[in-house]
Scaffold this active site. Structure first.
Site, PDB file in Angstrom:
ATOM      1  N   ASP A  14       0.258  -3.557   7.173  1.00  0.00           N
ATOM      2  CA  ASP A  14      -0.138  -4.190   5.751  1.00  0.00           C
ATOM      3  C   ASP A  14       1.264  -4.676   5.581  1.00  0.00           C
ATOM      4  OD1 ASP A  14      -1.127  -4.901   3.414  1.00  0.00           O
ATOM      5  OD2 ASP A  14      -0.695  -2.905   2.303  1.00  0.00           O
ATOM      6  N   GLU A  74      -2.542  -7.577   8.147  1.00  0.00           N
ATOM      7  CA  GLU A  74      -3.524  -7.990   7.049  1.00  0.00           C
ATOM      8  C   GLU A  74      -2.603  -9.653   6.786  1.00  0.00           C
ATOM      9  OE1 GLU A  74      -3.935  -7.252   2.456  1.00  0.00           O
ATOM     10  OE2 GLU A  74      -4.484  -5.508   3.875  1.00  0.00           O
ATOM     11  N   ASP A 147      -0.827   2.413   0.957  1.00  0.00           N
ATOM     12  CA  ASP A 147      -0.277   1.120   2.019  1.00  0.00           C
ATOM     13  C   ASP A 147      -0.486   1.973   3.549  1.00  0.00           C
ATOM     14  OD1 ASP A 147       1.632  -0.858   0.380  1.00  0.00           O
ATOM     15  OD2 ASP A 147       1.698   1.162  -0.560  1.00  0.00           O
TER      16      ASP A 147
END
Length: 187
Positions: A14, A74, A147
């Site tokens: 991410d 992502e 996260d």
């Protein structure tokens, strides 16, 4: 080639310029196991280019340590602030470059696609994604930063896509394949 392999390590990232989350899973047939997850902090760095350097260095270290078969990222989400989009796109690109320079295939997924694959709802919260991953991968600890579970969710999403015919992702086997498919993005 990967379809014939019985096991593979999937690394999910991410990307972020303050905190980058990552997660690694081991896929054995239709089963997945947690290898590790964590974060890379950059919120103490003021210079954007130093942050990008840290992303590259930490991603490279993770790639060398865990030797994933694929890197799933992502994709940057839409933001009305173009500067935020630019910075997130750079962070994602740096992580991609780290993998592509090692001939590790890269796949990217939209945030809604990731949430949908984990919880069945593309509009679910980060907390709900984390709770589902805890059940799915049987771990108890709640990370200090979501996260980490966001990065893990990307890896799990990629694993789930191998049985789906509509993955919505694009994979590249190396820099040449990425460059050929993205001529307008490379000058």
């Amino acid at each position: 080639m990967l379809a014939n392999k019985k096991e593979r390590v999937i690394m999910g990232i991410d990307p972020g310029t303050s905190i980058m989350g990552y997660g690694l899973i081991l896929e054995k047939g239709s089963k997945i196991e947690l290898i590790t997850m964590g974060i890379v902090r950059m919120d103490h760095l003021d210079d954007h280019f130093l942050k990008l350097q840290r992303i590259f260095e930490k991603t490279t270290l993770l790639l060398e340590e865990f030797k994933p078969d694929v890197l799933a990222l992502e994709a940057p989400f839409y933001s009305k602030n173009i500067q935020v989009m630019l910075k997130l796109g750079r962070a994602q690109g740096i992580a991609m470059a780290a993998a592509l320079t090692r001939n590790i295939p890269v796949a990217e997924y939209a945030p809604k696609k990731i949430k949908q694959s984990i919880t069945g709802n593309g509009n679910t919260s980060k907390e709900q994604v984390a709770a589902m991953l805890q059940r799915l991968l049987n771990f108890k600890e709640t990370p200090e930063f979501l996260d980490a579970t966001d990065g893990l969710a990307v890896a799990v999403c990629h694993s789930f896509q191998r049985i789906s015919t509509t993955s919505g992702s694009k994979s590249y086997s190396g820099w040449e394949a990425f460059a050929k498919d993205n001529k307008k993005r490379i000058k």
